[in-house]
Write a protein that holds these residues in place. Structure first.
Motif, short mmCIF file in Angstrom:
data_model
loop_
_atom_site.label_atom_id
_atom_site.label_comp_id
_atom_site.label_asym_id
_atom_site.label_seq_id
_atom_site.Cartn_x
_atom_site.Cartn_y
_atom_site.Cartn_z
N THR A 169 14.07 -4.72 7.82
CA THR A 169 14.54 -3.42 8.39
C THR A 169 13.46 -2.21 8.14
OG1 THR A 169 15.92 -2.59 6.77
CG2 THR A 169 17.05 -3.25 8.55
N HIS A 170 12.80 -2.67 6.68
CA HIS A 170 11.73 -1.47 6.50
C HIS A 170 10.61 -2.44 5.87
CE1 HIS A 170 15.34 0.89 6.44
NE2 HIS A 170 14.57 1.91 6.01
N ALA A 171 9.37 -1.70 6.14
CA ALA A 171 8.33 -2.45 5.71
C ALA A 171 8.16 -2.32 4.16
CB ALA A 171 6.95 -2.10 6.38
N GLY A 172 8.39 -1.26 3.64
CA GLY A 172 8.15 -0.93 2.14
C GLY A 172 6.91 -0.34 1.69
N SER A 173 5.83 -0.73 2.42
CA SER A 173 4.29 -0.37 2.32
C SER A 173 3.56 -0.45 3.46
CB SER A 173 3.81 -0.93 1.12
OG SER A 173 3.45 -2.23 1.61
N GLY A 174 2.40 0.11 3.36
CA GLY A 174 1.45 0.07 4.67
C GLY A 174 1.18 -1.29 5.26
N ALA A 175 1.46 -2.25 3.95
CA ALA A 175 0.96 -3.58 4.44
C ALA A 175 2.02 -4.59 4.28
CB ALA A 175 0.09 -4.14 2.99
N GLY A 176 3.23 -4.01 4.45
CA GLY A 176 4.58 -4.70 4.50
C GLY A 176 4.82 -5.24 5.78
N THR A 177 5.78 -6.26 5.90
CA THR A 177 6.38 -6.79 7.33
C THR A 177 7.55 -5.97 7.61
OG1 THR A 177 7.53 -8.67 6.18
CG2 THR A 177 5.23 -9.06 6.92
N SER A 178 7.99 -6.07 8.68
CA SER A 178 9.43 -5.62 9.26
C SER A 178 9.44 -6.14 10.61
CB SER A 178 9.38 -3.99 9.14
OG SER A 178 8.60 -3.28 10.09
N ALA A 179 10.81 -6.36 11.01
CA ALA A 179 11.01 -6.88 12.24
C ALA A 179 10.52 -6.28 13.29
CB ALA A 179 12.71 -6.74 12.43
N PRO A 180 9.93 -7.01 14.35
CA PRO A 180 9.37 -6.46 15.67
C PRO A 180 9.96 -5.45 16.27
CG PRO A 180 8.98 -8.96 15.66
CD PRO A 180 10.02 -8.55 14.60
N GLY A 181 9.41 -4.35 16.70
CA GLY A 181 10.01 -3.12 17.15
C GLY A 181 10.59 -2.17 16.08
N THR A 182 10.34 -2.19 14.91
CA THR A 182 10.77 -1.45 13.86
C THR A 182 9.61 -0.56 13.62
OG1 THR A 182 10.37 -2.91 12.01
CG2 THR A 182 12.47 -2.77 12.85
N ASP A 208 -10.57 6.17 2.37
CA ASP A 208 -11.26 6.53 3.66
C ASP A 208 -11.42 5.29 4.54
OD1 ASP A 208 -13.19 7.32 5.43
OD2 ASP A 208 -14.94 7.50 4.12
N HIS A 209 -10.68 5.61 5.73
CA HIS A 209 -10.52 4.27 6.51
C HIS A 209 -11.76 4.18 7.73
CE1 HIS A 209 -6.79 2.92 5.07
NE2 HIS A 209 -6.14 4.10 5.32
N GLY A 210 -12.68 5.19 7.52
CA GLY A 210 -13.71 5.48 8.52
C GLY A 210 -13.14 6.32 9.64
N MET A 211 -12.28 6.02 10.43
CA MET A 211 -11.57 6.50 11.32
C MET A 211 -10.71 7.85 10.98
SD MET A 211 -8.57 3.70 12.62
CE MET A 211 -7.47 4.87 13.19
N CYS A 212 -10.29 7.58 9.69
CA CYS A 212 -9.50 8.67 9.06
C CYS A 212 -9.47 8.51 7.52
CB CYS A 212 -7.84 8.58 9.56
SG CYS A 212 -7.14 7.32 9.32
N ARG A 213 -9.12 9.63 6.85
CA ARG A 213 -8.82 9.56 5.48
C ARG A 213 -7.41 9.68 5.44
NH1 ARG A 213 -12.94 10.74 1.82
NH2 ARG A 213 -15.15 10.74 2.81
N SER A 214 -6.77 8.97 4.38
CA SER A 214 -5.18 8.73 4.46
C SER A 214 -4.63 8.83 2.88
CB SER A 214 -4.52 7.70 5.06
OG SER A 214 -5.11 7.47 6.27
N ILE A 215 -3.35 9.10 2.74
CA ILE A 215 -2.76 9.23 1.76
C ILE A 215 -1.51 8.62 2.00
CG2 ILE A 215 -3.80 11.28 0.32
CD1 ILE A 215 -1.26 12.88 0.96
N TYR A 216 -0.87 7.81 1.03
CA TYR A 216 0.19 7.14 1.41
C TYR A 216 1.34 7.31 0.23
CZ TYR A 216 -2.73 4.35 4.36
OH TYR A 216 -3.56 4.09 5.35
N PHE A 217 2.61 7.65 0.38
CA PHE A 217 3.77 7.76 -0.32
C PHE A 217 5.06 7.26 0.37
CE2 PHE A 217 2.68 11.46 2.29
CZ PHE A 217 3.98 11.76 2.61
N ALA A 218 6.16 7.23 -0.59
CA ALA A 218 7.67 6.96 0.00
C ALA A 218 8.30 8.15 0.50
CB ALA A 218 8.24 6.00 -0.98
#
Length: 231
Positions: free
Chosen positions: A79-92, A125-135
């Protein structure tokens, strides 16, 4: 509308399920600075609450608290990926990224989030954007990003990934240049129900009844235009 190319042009609101609408509002208001602008009984949904926190005048993050939400188990990787690299069900929703306009604002919002005791990873720095990540509360995976310029598709559409995704040259051209459409004055009628197309999850008999109604009947039966407080 004649002569206008009709297309979606932004996010009006992103609706997130919750079992703790007060806690979500507290987080988005205090930690992220998004002011509460609406909190009311959800229209047409008995027992449901709907809350909106403003991102700008026409864009909000919304919360839906329904009876039974708390009885649905959250599971990281499903139901939740848990991080920007995590899996979750298709459509979530794998994660959601909110915008700030400048790099200085990205650093400032990182300061705000950390000052509330919430850990933040980045900037990256992703090139296309700069990002920060948190829960966020209830397992949300959140990002704040900023971009200096619009994306150049010639630089950011990778031919290798295009091929791996099974996209042909003709399809790629179509995806990059969607067909223009100016509308027909709201006169296009409901098409026959095609099981191969996406459908809302209503009881089948009820869904067929709803689809058989005219647009005017739906509007008359289901609209709730008055705000809950008279001002």
């Amino acid at each position: 509308m004649a002569g206008t190319n009709v297309r979606i042009n932004g996010v009006h609101h992103l609706a997130i399920s919750t079992a703790d609408i007060k806690g979500q509002i507290e987080f988005f208001s205090d930690v992220l600075g998004a002011e509460l602008v609406a909190l009311f009984w959800m229209h047409g949904v008995p027992g449901g609450w709907h809350g909106f926190c403003r991102l700008n005048d026409f864009c909000s993050v919304a919360f839906v608290q329904l009876q039974g939400n708390a009885d649905v188990d959250a599971e990281i990787g499903v139901t939740h990926a848990g991080s920007g690299a995590g899996t979750s069900a298709p459509g979530t929703m794998q994660h959601v990224a909110f915008n700030v306009d400048t790099h200085d604002e990205l650093l400032a919002i990182r300061d705000r989030i950390r000052s509330r005791g919430v850990n933040v990873i980045g900037e990256i720095d992703h090139g296309m954007c700069r990002s920060i990540y948190f829960a966020g509360p209830e397992g949300l995976t959140l990002e704040v990003a900023t971009s200096e310029a619009a994306l150049n598709p010639e630089a950011w559409i990778d031919p290798e990934v295009v091929e791996l995704a099974g996209i042909s040259p003709a399809e790629l051209d179509r995806f990059k240049n969607p067909a223009a459409y100016s509308g027909e004055g709201g006169t296009v009628t409901q098409p026959p129900m095609d099981p191969a197309r996406p459908h809302l999850n209503y009881p089948p008999d009820r869904y067929e009844q709803v689809l058989a109604l005219s647009d005017a009947e739906i509007t008359a039966m289901s609209s709730y235009a008055e705000p809950p407080v008279r001002v």
